[in-house]
Design a protein around this motif. Structure first.
Motif, PDB file in Angstrom:
ATOM      1  N   ARG B  17       0.844  -1.207   0.000  1.00 56.99           N
ATOM      2  CA  ARG B  17       0.000   0.000   0.000  1.00 56.99           C
ATOM      3  C   ARG B  17       0.874   1.250   0.000  1.00 56.99           C
ATOM      4  O   ARG B  17       0.584   2.222  -0.705  1.00 56.99           O
ATOM      5  N   LEU B  18       1.933   1.235   0.802  1.00 57.43           N
ATOM      6  CA  LEU B  18       2.839   2.393   0.823  1.00 57.43           C
ATOM      7  C   LEU B  18       3.468   2.603  -0.557  1.00 57.43           C
ATOM      8  O   LEU B  18       3.578   3.734  -1.040  1.00 57.43           O
ATOM      9  N   VAL B  19       3.870   1.503  -1.208  1.00 55.73           N
ATOM     10  CA  VAL B  19       4.449   1.612  -2.553  1.00 55.73           C
ATOM     11  C   VAL B  19       3.427   2.230  -3.510  1.00 55.73           C
ATOM     12  O   VAL B  19       3.731   3.166  -4.260  1.00 55.73           O
ATOM     13  N   LEU B  20       2.187   1.734  -3.480  1.00 58.44           N
ATOM     14  CA  LEU B  20       1.139   2.267  -4.362  1.00 58.44           C
ATOM     15  C   LEU B  20       0.924   3.763  -4.131  1.00 58.44           C
ATOM     16  O   LEU B  20       0.837   4.551  -5.077  1.00 58.44           O
ATOM     17  N   SER B 196       4.955  10.877   8.460  1.00 61.02           N
ATOM     18  CA  SER B 196       4.391  12.174   8.069  1.00 61.02           C
ATOM     19  C   SER B 196       4.138  12.268   6.570  1.00 61.02           C
ATOM     20  O   SER B 196       3.583  13.259   6.094  1.00 61.02           O
ATOM     21  N   ARG B 197       4.581  11.283   5.816  1.00 64.91           N
ATOM     22  CA  ARG B 197       4.390  11.343   4.361  1.00 64.91           C
ATOM     23  C   ARG B 197       2.913  11.088   4.021  1.00 64.91           C
ATOM     24  O   ARG B 197       2.245  10.289   4.678  1.00 64.91           O
ATOM     25  N   PRO B 198       2.435  11.731   2.944  1.00 66.33           N
ATOM     26  CA  PRO B 198       1.042  11.488   2.541  1.00 66.33           C
ATOM     27  C   PRO B 198       0.736  10.004   2.316  1.00 66.33           C
ATOM     28  O   PRO B 198      -0.380   9.563   2.579  1.00 66.33           O
ATOM     29  N   SER B 199       1.723   9.242   1.860  1.00 68.07           N
ATOM     30  CA  SER B 199       1.488   7.814   1.587  1.00 68.07           C
ATOM     31  C   SER B 199       1.100   7.041   2.841  1.00 68.07           C
ATOM     32  O   SER B 199       0.519   5.962   2.767  1.00 68.07           O
ATOM     33  N   PHE B 200       1.458   7.588   3.999  1.00 67.93           N
ATOM     34  CA  PHE B 200       1.205   6.875   5.247  1.00 67.93           C
ATOM     35  C   PHE B 200      -0.207   7.115   5.779  1.00 67.93           C
ATOM     36  O   PHE B 200      -0.698   6.357   6.619  1.00 67.93           O
ATOM     37  N   ARG B 201      -0.854   8.185   5.287  1.00 67.20           N
ATOM     38  CA  ARG B 201      -2.163   8.554   5.860  1.00 67.20           C
ATOM     39  C   ARG B 201      -3.193   7.435   5.862  1.00 67.20           C
ATOM     40  O   ARG B 201      -3.863   7.220   6.879  1.00 67.20           O
ATOM     41  N   PRO B 212      -8.616  -1.297  19.284  1.00 62.57           N
ATOM     42  CA  PRO B 212      -8.233   0.067  18.920  1.00 62.57           C
ATOM     43  C   PRO B 212      -6.714   0.239  18.952  1.00 62.57           C
ATOM     44  O   PRO B 212      -6.022  -0.460  19.706  1.00 62.57           O
ATOM     45  N   PRO B 213      -6.187   1.140  18.130  1.00 66.49           N
ATOM     46  CA  PRO B 213      -4.745   1.367  18.141  1.00 66.49           C
ATOM     47  C   PRO B 213      -4.286   2.051  19.430  1.00 66.49           C
ATOM     48  O   PRO B 213      -5.059   2.766  20.067  1.00 66.49           O
ATOM     49  N   ALA B 214      -3.031   1.852  19.792  1.00 64.47           N
ATOM     50  CA  ALA B 214      -2.440   2.616  20.890  1.00 64.47           C
ATOM     51  C   ALA B 214      -2.513   4.097  20.534  1.00 64.47           C
ATOM     52  O   ALA B 214      -2.433   4.443  19.358  1.00 64.47           O
ATOM     53  N   PRO B 215      -2.660   4.985  21.535  1.00 71.04           N
ATOM     54  CA  PRO B 215      -2.822   6.423  21.230  1.00 71.04           C
ATOM     55  C   PRO B 215      -1.690   6.978  20.364  1.00 71.04           C
ATOM     56  O   PRO B 215      -1.909   7.815  19.498  1.00 71.04           O
ATOM     57  N   VAL B 216      -0.477   6.482  20.557  1.00 70.35           N
ATOM     58  CA  VAL B 216       0.690   6.961  19.821  1.00 70.35           C
ATOM     59  C   VAL B 216       0.575   6.692  18.324  1.00 70.35           C
ATOM     60  O   VAL B 216       1.196   7.379  17.508  1.00 70.35           O
ATOM     61  N   TYR B 217      -0.247   5.701  17.940  1.00 74.36           N
ATOM     62  CA  TYR B 217      -0.274   5.223  16.556  1.00 74.36           C
ATOM     63  C   TYR B 217      -0.552   6.326  15.537  1.00 74.36           C
ATOM     64  O   TYR B 217       0.117   6.414  14.506  1.00 74.36           O
ATOM     65  N   THR B 218      -1.547   7.159  15.818  1.00 72.79           N
ATOM     66  CA  THR B 218      -1.904   8.181  14.838  1.00 72.79           C
ATOM     67  C   THR B 218      -1.212   9.518  15.079  1.00 72.79           C
ATOM     68  O   THR B 218      -1.254  10.401  14.244  1.00 72.79           O
ATOM     69  N   ASP B 219      -0.573   9.637  16.207  1.00 73.58           N
ATOM     70  CA  ASP B 219       0.049  10.896  16.622  1.00 73.58           C
ATOM     71  C   ASP B 219       1.327  11.143  15.801  1.00 73.58           C
ATOM     72  O   ASP B 219       2.223  10.308  15.783  1.00 73.58           O
ATOM     73  N   LEU B 220       1.399  12.279  15.130  1.00 77.11           N
ATOM     74  CA  LEU B 220       2.598  12.569  14.343  1.00 77.11           C
ATOM     75  C   LEU B 220       3.672  13.240  15.205  1.00 77.11           C
ATOM     76  O   LEU B 220       4.786  13.461  14.756  1.00 77.11           O
TER      77      LEU B 220
END
Lengths: 222, 222
Positions: B17-20, B196-201, B212-220
């Motif tokens: 997915r990151l490659v795409l 922080s790259r758009p591909s990671f969003r 649920p994810p750990a709180p740190v997961y979505t935190d940039l």
């Protein structure tokens, strides 16, 4: 001179030897026992794992997949990963199938138990692992038969890393005398063709001290 | 439309997915639970395993390594496997390190136990596996630190499949809340850049029902 680190009992290193010979690339060899930690190998690559290639320009390449891709890029005269993106994807998919799936389900269970365990620890094979390997191989040989009914080589019209990866793994099972050849004539016909190639000769000369190959191993007309 | 079969808990599918996204290739997605046999997947590839890509011309590509190579060959505008043979060998070696070694030693032990086992069988993690994963990760993060002290990206001067494979695996361990970030500031600095790259969003939007994810997961800015 190019230097290749390998061991006759490491399936992925056997695949790379076939690639080197198909491309007629001469090399000196250094045989390292994979069951001991090797300072020499760790000095070349952090994984400390076979195979490792030190090319003529001293480029160090490790990981069997990376070495295979590298050799096909730098020495493209005898292409071994197909020509179109579709052919290349198919060759890579099948090479990975044998490098990973066949390796863990079959080669590791049979040759790992009967050859590596004997040589490295002078121990008898675990009979459950052997049984699992002999059971698992059936589905793989059925799949190989299915492929052979549709194509001249495993990934298409020409020899590729798919054939070399499959043959490298099968050669170790054959060394152990565990290939049920009589049940799979199409697979046998394909393997005879690979085994008869000049690139295969060095592999047929492999002998592991204390574990002689099954008689069928070197026979081209079995 | 291009169609990609994946599941948020499959590390190698996260890498693709990151490659795409890095290559800005739009796709429809089909999420398949990897712990159930899928007729649909088996109809596309004999391994029946994620990830599988059906490209715009209906070419079916399976095996995460074959898909990655295919995408870099067919859509070379944003090259992700380096430029010279040496760079390419290094990117592939490191991608394989994370796809295989890190995956089995860490991702499988931690995310496999805490996430997949919970979702697929509603079972608690095996504490021995978890302990092994948390121990094994140390040597990998030390190695990542060593790489980061020498290079701007893992395999050299530019982002490559090495970074994407490492980040895909680490993101699952991070989802579980098991990344010892405070001990490895260089690794954290690198991961923040990838994350922080758009591909990671799209990966940061993944949520697994019931886990649920750990709180740190979505935190940039963790």
């Amino acid at each position: 001179m190019r230097l290749f680190y390998h061991h006759p009992l490491v399936a992925s290193a056997r695949k790379v030897r076939l690639v080197l010979h198909e491309k007629r690339l001469a090399y000196d060899e250094r045989v390292i026992e994979p069951w001991r930690e090797s300072e020499e190998l760790l000095g070349l690559t952090p994984a400390g794992e076979l195979p490792v290639l030190v090319d003529e320009d001293q480029a160090v390449v490790s990981d069997h997949g990376a070495i295979t891709e590298y050799l096909d890029e730098v020495y493209p005269d005898v292409p071994l990963i197909g020509r179109t993106p579709g052919e290349r994807a198919e060759a890579r998919r099948l090479a990975a199938w044998f490098d990973d799936k066949f390796y863990w389900e079959v080669t590791h269970q049979i040759a790992g138990e009967k050859l590596i365990r004997r040589v490295s620890a002078n121990a008898a094979p675990d009979s459950r692992a052997l049984r699992a390997g002999r059971e698992n191989i059936q589905i793989h040989l059925q799949y190989l038969t299915w492929l052979k009914e549709r194509r001249s080589w495993l990934a298409g019209d020409s020899l590729s890393i798919a054939d070399l990866s499959a043959a490298a793994n099968i050669s170790l099972v054959d060394y152990s005398g565990d290939m049920p050849w009589e049940q799979y004539p199409e697979v046998k016909e394909w393997y005879v063709r690979v085994k008869s190639r000049p690139s295969f000769r060095p592999l047929l000369k492999d002998t592991i001290p204390g574990v002689p190959p099954a008689p069928v191993y070197t026979d081209l007309d079995f």
